[in-house]
Design an enzyme around this catalytic site. Structure first.
Site, PDB file in Angstrom:
ATOM      1  N   ARG A 149       5.174   6.595  13.677  1.00  0.00           N
ATOM      2  CA  ARG A 149       5.088   7.182  12.333  1.00  0.00           C
ATOM      3  C   ARG A 149       4.561   8.614  12.393  1.00  0.00           C
ATOM      4  O   ARG A 149       3.579   8.887  13.081  1.00  0.00           O
ATOM      5  CB  ARG A 149       4.161   6.349  11.457  1.00  0.00           C
ATOM      6  CG  ARG A 149       4.121   6.822   9.998  1.00  0.00           C
ATOM      7  CD  ARG A 149       3.227   5.955   9.147  1.00  0.00           C
ATOM      8  NE  ARG A 149       1.834   6.329   9.277  1.00  0.00           N
ATOM      9  CZ  ARG A 149       0.811   5.641   8.777  1.00  0.00           C
ATOM     10  NH1 ARG A 149       1.034   4.521   8.109  1.00  0.00           N
ATOM     11  NH2 ARG A 149      -0.431   6.047   8.933  1.00  0.00           N
ATOM     12  N   HIS A 191       0.842  -1.202   0.000  1.00  0.00           N
ATOM     13  CA  HIS A 191       0.000   0.000   0.000  1.00  0.00           C
ATOM     14  C   HIS A 191       0.875   1.249   0.000  1.00  0.00           C
ATOM     15  O   HIS A 191       2.066   1.196   0.333  1.00  0.00           O
ATOM     16  CB  HIS A 191      -0.937   0.029   1.218  1.00  0.00           C
ATOM     17  CG  HIS A 191      -0.225   0.114   2.550  1.00  0.00           C
ATOM     18  ND1 HIS A 191       0.494  -0.936   3.091  1.00  0.00           N
ATOM     19  CD2 HIS A 191      -0.123   1.130   3.442  1.00  0.00           C
ATOM     20  CE1 HIS A 191       0.993  -0.584   4.267  1.00  0.00           C
ATOM     21  NE2 HIS A 191       0.647   0.674   4.496  1.00  0.00           N
ATOM     22  N   ASP A 241       0.399   5.150   1.839  1.00  0.00           N
ATOM     23  CA  ASP A 241      -0.400   5.594   2.980  1.00  0.00           C
ATOM     24  C   ASP A 241      -1.513   6.555   2.565  1.00  0.00           C
ATOM     25  O   ASP A 241      -1.279   7.522   1.823  1.00  0.00           O
ATOM     26  CB  ASP A 241       0.502   6.263   4.031  1.00  0.00           C
ATOM     27  CG  ASP A 241       1.329   5.236   4.810  1.00  0.00           C
ATOM     28  OD1 ASP A 241       0.885   4.068   4.921  1.00  0.00           O
ATOM     29  OD2 ASP A 241       2.417   5.607   5.294  1.00  0.00           O
ATOM     30  N   HIS A 246       4.699   0.294   0.134  1.00  0.00           N
ATOM     31  CA  HIS A 246       5.476  -0.400   1.156  1.00  0.00           C
ATOM     32  C   HIS A 246       4.681  -1.556   1.746  1.00  0.00           C
ATOM     33  O   HIS A 246       3.454  -1.627   1.588  1.00  0.00           O
ATOM     34  CB  HIS A 246       5.944   0.564   2.249  1.00  0.00           C
ATOM     35  CG  HIS A 246       4.843   1.292   2.950  1.00  0.00           C
ATOM     36  ND1 HIS A 246       4.157   2.331   2.368  1.00  0.00           N
ATOM     37  CD2 HIS A 246       4.298   1.123   4.174  1.00  0.00           C
ATOM     38  CE1 HIS A 246       3.250   2.782   3.199  1.00  0.00           C
ATOM     39  NE2 HIS A 246       3.293   2.061   4.321  1.00  0.00           N
TER      40      HIS A 246
HETATM   41  C1  SIN Z   1       3.259   1.475   7.619  1.00  0.00           C
HETATM   42  O1  SIN Z   1       2.617   0.722   6.886  1.00  0.00           O
HETATM   43  O2  SIN Z   1       3.127   2.705   7.569  1.00  0.00           O
HETATM   44  C2  SIN Z   1       4.244   0.887   8.624  1.00  0.00           C
HETATM   45  C3  SIN Z   1       5.325   0.096   7.993  1.00  0.00           C
HETATM   46  C4  SIN Z   1       6.109  -0.694   9.011  1.00  0.00           C
HETATM   47  O3  SIN Z   1       5.613  -0.930  10.127  1.00  0.00           O
HETATM   48  O4  SIN Z   1       7.223  -1.127   8.696  1.00  0.00           O
END
Ligand code: SIN
Length: 275
Positions: free
Chosen positions: A262, A112, A114, A247
């Site tokens: 995050r 995905h 974000d 990611h």
């Molecule tokens: C996310 O999907 O924003 C987090 C990625 C992660 O936990 O490595």
């Protein structure tokens, strides 16, 4: 010393740059991100993000104030979506907590970008690794600039000018329409902008055509050739150019705990390649 072109000029940086894979991702050592970073260096980080898609600064061990300060240098902070646990109770509502403890970590093991169900999805996402499992829990990123480049010319022509609907299916009102092919504001390179977590359909195609083309693009856009993978240490900081990479947090570590913080930066509307 490494020279990075930033806003039209070369900046000499005492940084050690090590590409993480052939087409996406770079690890940067030799910079301390505690405290203020001067403007030429911030511009150089933006340029690295444009060129590599993902920049990892290993073992920074930032405190929460440092994490917020670093994010503010890259742009205006976008508060986490309401459903996302955050550190508001500790005075840091900008920091979302993605953890096995609050179960959010169980939702990130899919490809995905974000928050693409907003009309202006976050520009950058900035992760600080807090707690790693003994083994596993790596994150992968896939360059959507490379994904576009690797398409055939007839497919590129078909996709340019098309529009896709993105939605968060938990909440029907969270929908946005985005171009299927967008252009990078710094490099002017074209990129695919669809992802299997949030993209629902391509509006100009029939439902059957849309399903077939999206399935093809989902498979194509995360080919190993355009992916990098990072094995975390605690205190690592990773930043990515959210409109131009997807990611995937690999869910191979359960039931061990994993927690990451995050912060996101406000983004512009993705710019269509065809305009
Ligand atoms: C996310 O999907 O924003 C987090 C990625 C992660 O936990 O490595």
């Amino acid at each position: 010393m490494t020279a990075v072109a930033s806003e039209g000029q070369n900046v000499d940086l005492a940084w050690d740059l090590q590409p993480i894979a052939g087409k996406v991702g770079v690890a940067v050592r030799g910079i301390d991100l505690h405290g203020q970073v001067d403007q030429p260096h911030v511009d150089a980080i933006r340029r690295l993000l444009a060129d590599y898609g993902v920049v990892v600064f290993p073992e920074q061990h930032l405190g929460r104030d440092d994490h917020v300060r670093f994010a503010e240098m890259l742009g205006e902070i976008k508060l986490p979506p309401k459903y996302m646990p955050n550190l508001g109770a500790e005075g840091h509502e900008a920091i979302a907590v993605i953890s096995t403890e609050n179960s959010v970590a169980y939702t990130t093991d899919r490809w995905h970008a974000d928050v693409t169900w907003l009309s202006n999805p976050p520009k950058y996402s900035i992760l600080h690794m807090e707690q790693i499992p003994p083994v596993g829990g790596d994150t992968m990123w896939a360059s959507q600039l490379e994904a576009y480049d690797w398409l055939s010319e007839p497919m590129k022509q078909l996709l340019e000018g098309l529009t896709a609907e993105h939605a968060l299916l938990l909440k029907a009102e969270m929908t946005a329409q985005h171009p299927v092919v967008i252009v990078h504001p710094i490099t002017r390179r074209k990129a695919l902008f669809v992802n299997s977590a949030f993209t629902q359909r391509i509006l100009e195609l029939t439902p059957l055509e849309s399903r077939a083309i999206l399935d093809l693009l989902y498979q194509h856009s995360v080919r190993p050739e355009m992916v990098c993978r990072w094995r975390w240490s605690e205190g690592d900081l990773a930043v990515w150019d959210n409109h131009f990479v997807q990611h995937y947090a690999i869910g191979d570590y359960h039931p061990a705990p994993r927690t990451i913080h995050r912060i996101e930066i406000v983004g512009e509307r993705p710019v269509p390649a065809s305009s």
